[in-house]
Design a protein around this motif. Sequence first.
Motif, PDB file in Angstrom:
ATOM      1  N   LYS A   1       0.832  -1.201   0.000  1.00  0.00           N
ATOM      2  CA  LYS A   1       0.000   0.000   0.000  1.00  0.00           C
ATOM      3  C   LYS A   1       0.869   1.255   0.000  1.00  0.00           C
ATOM      4  CE  LYS A   1      -3.836   2.194   2.475  1.00  0.00           C
ATOM      5  NZ  LYS A   1      -4.748   2.101   3.651  1.00  0.00           N
ATOM      6  N   LEU A   2       1.931   1.227   0.786  1.00  0.00           N
ATOM      7  CA  LEU A   2       2.850   2.366   0.835  1.00  0.00           C
ATOM      8  C   LEU A   2       3.635   2.493  -0.470  1.00  0.00           C
ATOM      9  CD1 LEU A   2       4.217   1.955   4.465  1.00  0.00           C
ATOM     10  CD2 LEU A   2       2.721   3.773   3.638  1.00  0.00           C
ATOM     11  N   ILE A   3       4.049   1.359  -1.041  1.00  0.00           N
ATOM     12  CA  ILE A   3       4.805   1.384  -2.295  1.00  0.00           C
ATOM     13  C   ILE A   3       3.941   1.939  -3.426  1.00  0.00           C
ATOM     14  CG2 ILE A   3       5.997  -0.034  -4.017  1.00  0.00           C
ATOM     15  CD1 ILE A   3       6.722  -1.954  -1.721  1.00  0.00           C
ATOM     16  N   ARG A   4       2.672   1.529  -3.458  1.00  0.00           N
ATOM     17  CA  ARG A   4       1.750   2.043  -4.488  1.00  0.00           C
ATOM     18  C   ARG A   4       1.578   3.549  -4.375  1.00  0.00           C
ATOM     19  NH1 ARG A   4      -1.386  -1.919  -6.988  1.00  0.00           N
ATOM     20  NH2 ARG A   4      -1.407  -3.942  -5.916  1.00  0.00           N
ATOM     21  N   ALA A   5       1.424   4.005  -3.141  1.00  0.00           N
ATOM     22  CA  ALA A   5       1.205   5.435  -2.928  1.00  0.00           C
ATOM     23  C   ALA A   5       2.379   6.266  -3.423  1.00  0.00           C
ATOM     24  CB  ALA A   5       0.942   5.704  -1.448  1.00  0.00           C
ATOM     25  N   LYS A   6       3.578   5.707  -3.322  1.00  0.00           N
ATOM     26  CA  LYS A   6       4.776   6.449  -3.707  1.00  0.00           C
ATOM     27  C   LYS A   6       5.106   6.286  -5.185  1.00  0.00           C
ATOM     28  CE  LYS A   6       8.430   8.958  -3.059  1.00  0.00           C
ATOM     29  NZ  LYS A   6       8.317  10.386  -2.692  1.00  0.00           N
TER      30      LYS A   6
ATOM     31  N   ALA B   1      11.767   7.407   7.195  1.00  0.00           N
ATOM     32  CA  ALA B   1      12.449   7.414   8.489  1.00  0.00           C
ATOM     33  C   ALA B   1      11.946   8.526   9.401  1.00  0.00           C
ATOM     34  CB  ALA B   1      13.955   7.547   8.277  1.00  0.00           C
ATOM     35  N   GLU B   2      11.339   9.566   8.801  1.00  0.00           N
ATOM     36  CA  GLU B   2      10.799  10.667   9.597  1.00  0.00           C
ATOM     37  C   GLU B   2       9.434  10.325  10.187  1.00  0.00           C
ATOM     38  OE1 GLU B   2      10.713  14.087   7.113  1.00  0.00           O
ATOM     39  OE2 GLU B   2      12.892  14.233   6.912  1.00  0.00           O
ATOM     40  N   LYS B   3       8.798   9.242   9.673  1.00  0.00           N
ATOM     41  CA  LYS B   3       7.449   8.891  10.117  1.00  0.00           C
ATOM     42  C   LYS B   3       7.381   7.585  10.899  1.00  0.00           C
ATOM     43  CE  LYS B   3       5.405  10.929   5.918  1.00  0.00           C
ATOM     44  NZ  LYS B   3       4.534  10.644   4.743  1.00  0.00           N
ATOM     45  N   TYR B   4       8.271   6.648  10.560  1.00  0.00           N
ATOM     46  CA  TYR B   4       8.159   5.303  11.118  1.00  0.00           C
ATOM     47  C   TYR B   4       9.432   4.879  11.857  1.00  0.00           C
ATOM     48  CZ  TYR B   4       4.321   5.130   7.712  1.00  0.00           C
ATOM     49  OH  TYR B   4       3.193   5.398   6.984  1.00  0.00           O
ATOM     50  N   ALA B   5       9.280   3.822  12.632  1.00  0.00           N
ATOM     51  CA  ALA B   5      10.418   3.259  13.363  1.00  0.00           C
ATOM     52  C   ALA B   5      11.416   2.654  12.382  1.00  0.00           C
ATOM     53  CB  ALA B   5       9.929   2.180  14.334  1.00  0.00           C
ATOM     54  N   ARG B   6      12.673   2.608  12.827  1.00  0.00           N
ATOM     55  CA  ARG B   6      13.751   2.102  11.967  1.00  0.00           C
ATOM     56  C   ARG B   6      13.455   0.687  11.474  1.00  0.00           C
ATOM     57  NH1 ARG B   6      19.829   1.940  14.230  1.00  0.00           N
ATOM     58  NH2 ARG B   6      19.510   4.210  14.143  1.00  0.00           N
ATOM     59  N   SER B   7      12.943  -0.171  12.356  1.00  0.00           N
ATOM     60  CA  SER B   7      12.673  -1.560  11.979  1.00  0.00           C
ATOM     61  C   SER B   7      11.620  -1.647  10.882  1.00  0.00           C
ATOM     62  CB  SER B   7      12.221  -2.368  13.195  1.00  0.00           C
ATOM     63  OG  SER B   7      11.055  -1.792  13.767  1.00  0.00           O
TER      64      SER B   7
ATOM     65  N   VAL C   1      10.859   0.753   8.591  1.00  0.00           N
ATOM     66  CA  VAL C   1      11.422   1.268   7.342  1.00  0.00           C
ATOM     67  C   VAL C   1      12.303   0.202   6.695  1.00  0.00           C
ATOM     68  CG1 VAL C   1      12.885   3.052   6.296  1.00  0.00           C
ATOM     69  CG2 VAL C   1      11.346   3.645   8.188  1.00  0.00           C
ATOM     70  N   TYR C   2      13.057  -0.489   7.524  1.00  0.00           N
ATOM     71  CA  TYR C   2      13.927  -1.552   7.017  1.00  0.00           C
ATOM     72  C   TYR C   2      13.084  -2.663   6.378  1.00  0.00           C
ATOM     73  CZ  TYR C   2      17.784  -4.926   6.978  1.00  0.00           C
ATOM     74  OH  TYR C   2      18.753  -5.824   6.596  1.00  0.00           O
ATOM     75  N   ALA C   3      11.937  -2.985   6.994  1.00  0.00           N
ATOM     76  CA  ALA C   3      11.053  -4.027   6.466  1.00  0.00           C
ATOM     77  C   ALA C   3      10.465  -3.616   5.115  1.00  0.00           C
ATOM     78  CB  ALA C   3       9.930  -4.315   7.467  1.00  0.00           C
ATOM     79  N   ILE C   4      10.115  -2.341   4.966  1.00  0.00           N
ATOM     80  CA  ILE C   4       9.573  -1.847   3.701  1.00  0.00           C
ATOM     81  C   ILE C   4      10.632  -1.925   2.607  1.00  0.00           C
ATOM     82  CG2 ILE C   4       8.657   0.188   2.498  1.00  0.00           C
ATOM     83  CD1 ILE C   4       7.430   1.033   5.192  1.00  0.00           C
ATOM     84  N   HIS C   5      11.863  -1.588   2.956  1.00  0.00           N
ATOM     85  CA  HIS C   5      12.959  -1.675   1.979  1.00  0.00           C
ATOM     86  C   HIS C   5      13.149  -3.110   1.520  1.00  0.00           C
ATOM     87  CE1 HIS C   5      17.163  -1.882   0.565  1.00  0.00           C
ATOM     88  NE2 HIS C   5      16.933  -0.652   0.135  1.00  0.00           N
TER      89      HIS C   5
ATOM     90  N   ALA D   1      19.708  -1.079   9.640  1.00  0.00           N
ATOM     91  CA  ALA D   1      18.919  -2.170  10.210  1.00  0.00           C
ATOM     92  C   ALA D   1      18.575  -1.852  11.654  1.00  0.00           C
ATOM     93  CB  ALA D   1      19.700  -3.483  10.132  1.00  0.00           C
ATOM     94  N   ALA D   2      17.462  -2.415  12.106  1.00  0.00           N
ATOM     95  CA  ALA D   2      17.048  -2.203  13.490  1.00  0.00           C
ATOM     96  C   ALA D   2      18.035  -2.885  14.429  1.00  0.00           C
ATOM     97  CB  ALA D   2      15.650  -2.778  13.711  1.00  0.00           C
TER      98      ALA D   2
END
Length: 360
Positions: A87-92, A114-120, A122-126, A155-156
């Motif tokens: 869902k996030l990838i589509r939005a971007k 990284a300004e909105k979500y926890a490091r772990s 963001v790493y999962a989305i990547h 990485a977290a």
Amino acid sequence: MASIKQRPDGVWRARYVGPDGKEYAKHAKLKRDAQAWLDDATAAMQAGTWVDPRTSKMTVGEWLDTWEAGYAGNRPGTVKSAATHLKLIRAKFGTRQLRSIRSSDVKTWMAELAEKYARSYVYAIHRRLAQVFTDAVHDGVVARSPVSRRTSPPAASQRPYVATTAQVWALYDALPRAYRNMLLLGAFAGLRPGEIAALKRSDVDWAAPSIEVRAQHDGAELKTEASAGVVPIPGDLATMLKADAGESYIVPGVFGRGVTAWHLNDVWATTRATIEGLPEGFRIQDLRHYFASLLIAAGLDIKVVQTRMRHASPVITLRTYAHLWPDTDDTSRAAVASVLSARKSPPGADPEGSSLASAD
């Protein structure tokens, strides 16, 4: 195989057979245009960057539709997690062509996340984005992936918070009695929230105390095949569990009919907030870290800890808990010293270290 021929109507037809064994063709009024198209395709095949021209203009959103349909056969929880990331990838990137995404785009987006979500997270989305593009390369939709280690966010931390024994018992005392077994199962048997909610009296062997983990709540499959198994428990723990268990479920809830993992988390959040020193994000799941620390402190080796934690691989266990195993200077000195000491005084040697010869 490639060729250019002029048709009776004067139009030039260029054709070639691609790496996939299929034939591709293009028609042009001018021979030089047909030749240029053929030269580009030939160069791409030689360089290993050729992609199917029929899908080269595919958008990220179109590819995600295809990818998600193929991913639907995984475990429900895994599919649900992927859907959140997509869902996030589509939005971007959804409306952009797949081949137009550059590494710089990925790095910029990671910084935004990284300004909105926890490091772990963001790493999962990547990692999900990397998975999506790797499959696109494999299917020949794009020549290469823009996602790599260079675009990866940090990485977290692999060192989870381990509650103290005092904090564990403070949580136990603060929980309503109908939910206390939740803490016992997490901290002293290593069960996950979904497994705790699903555990029935029939899953516990009260005579030779042990717990058989069979399922998660609502009939959901276990996290991995390794999650199923028998966890031995001491008699004292069995006695405590039995004292507060319901007629059917080990954690009965206030109405005695069992609970959902969501309800357990709700009760947990309220209770956790009353315990001094616990991080705000400390979860039921984090009680497993306490359980692992007990096993390691008792001197159990990596294989035993992996089995009791029901990890699919010892790599997972080491990645998470390697820092808990003792590794002091004195320990390593003692290990080396014991070998050196044995060398100084081998069997049958005199105090000076020379062999004792028998007299004839």
